[in-house]
Write an enzyme that holds these catalytic residues in place. Structure first.
Site, PDB file in Angstrom:
ATOM      1  N   SER A  81       0.817  -1.275   0.004  1.00  0.00           N
ATOM      2  CA  SER A  81      -0.165   0.026   0.096  1.00  0.00           C
ATOM      3  C   SER A  81       0.828   1.431  -0.247  1.00  0.00           C
ATOM      4  CB  SER A  81      -0.916   0.007   1.177  1.00  0.00           C
ATOM      5  OG  SER A  81      -1.742  -1.229   1.158  1.00  0.00           O
ATOM      6  N   GLN A  82       0.245   2.296  -0.321  1.00  0.00           N
ATOM      7  CA  GLN A  82       0.743   3.619  -0.341  1.00  0.00           C
ATOM      8  C   GLN A  82       1.108   3.877   0.997  1.00  0.00           C
ATOM      9  OE1 GLN A  82      -2.478   6.370  -1.136  1.00  0.00           O
ATOM     10  NE2 GLN A  82      -1.175   8.219  -1.167  1.00  0.00           N
TER      11      GLN A  82
END
Ligand code: SAH
Length: 230
Positions: A81-82
């Site tokens: 994920s970011q």
């Protein structure tokens, strides 16, 4: 001489640390510009985001982009994920040093590494055998000894270790799996991206009262890989 002028404000120790980890400056910028700037305040969480070497959790060919403001492929069609989303979900989870936490979707192991210093123990479940093996080895090598990885179907949780104070789901099921709600301690909290399609997911926060009563609220719209049934 020129070399010294590069970091005139740093102590000798800090300069040495920076030289030992060429990604330290990128990581500092990631935390400052993408995480603190957007309002994440939990000091222990910010310290964790400053310490976990995210570049080691991504494949070598995308290492240069490890600290950028977006998710990255980690192989097997999966993503890490970011950074901001990891920070946001972790803050929402509100982890405490005494907690036993369960993560569904180990993936690269990065989220588990961020949780590691914030709780007593992290139990994390991954359905793709190669990812489970690789992440378990990396987490061990980097010294995250309170993280326990299991290759299994996250829809079932980790019944032998239940109940958990905190449960963080990092792949999106169409609805919150009943087994996970059951494995949540009274007083516990679960955070999950929920949605039938990648375009209709939102974060769901479930609080289980001391009396066992479930309170559910919706948070940000998000986009995670779907949680697959075994
Ligand atoms: N937390 C990860 C990113 C998660 S990506 C990180 O920090 O890198 C979502 C992960 O969930 C993928 O690795 C995927 O294989 C896994 N997954 C999908 N369905 C699952 C299931 N039913 N049980 C356990 N893991 C699952």
């Amino acid at each position: 001489m020129k070399q010294r002028l590069l970091y005139p404000m740093l102590t000798v120790a800090a300069a040495a640390a920076l030289a030992a980890d060429p990604y330290a400056a990128l990581r500092e910028r990631m935390v400052r510009d993408h995480i603190e700037e957007r309002g994440i305040r939990n000091p222990a969480l910010l310290a964790a985001m400053r310490s976990v070497p995210r570049h080691l959790f991504v494949p070598e060919d995308v290492r240069e982009a490890a600290y950028n403001d977006h998710p990255l492929p980690i192989g097997r069609g999966q993503t890490i994920s970011q950074p901001y989303i990891v920070a946001y979900m972790t803050e929402l989870l509100d982890p405490k040093p005494t907690h036993k936490a369960l993560e569904i979707g180990t993936g690269s192991g990065y989220q588990a590494a961020v949780l590691s210093p914030l709780v007593k123990d992290v139990y994390t479940v991954e359905i793709v055998p190669e990812l489970a093996r690789r992440s378990a080895a990396l987490l061990k090598q980097l010294g995250y000894h309170n993280v326990h990885v299991r290759e299994a179907d996250g829809y079932k949780g980790w019944p032998e270790e239940a109940p958990f104070d905190r449960i963080l789901v990092t792949a999106a099921p169409p609805s919150v799996p009943q087994a996970l709600i059951e494995q949540l301690k009274p007083g516990g909290r679960l955070v999950a991206p929920v949605g039938a399609t990648p375009f209709t997911q939102e974060l769901v926060v479930i609080d289980k009262g001391a009396d066992g009563k479930i309170k559910r609220r919706r948070d940000l719209p998000v986009r995670f890989v779907p949680m697959v049934p075994k």
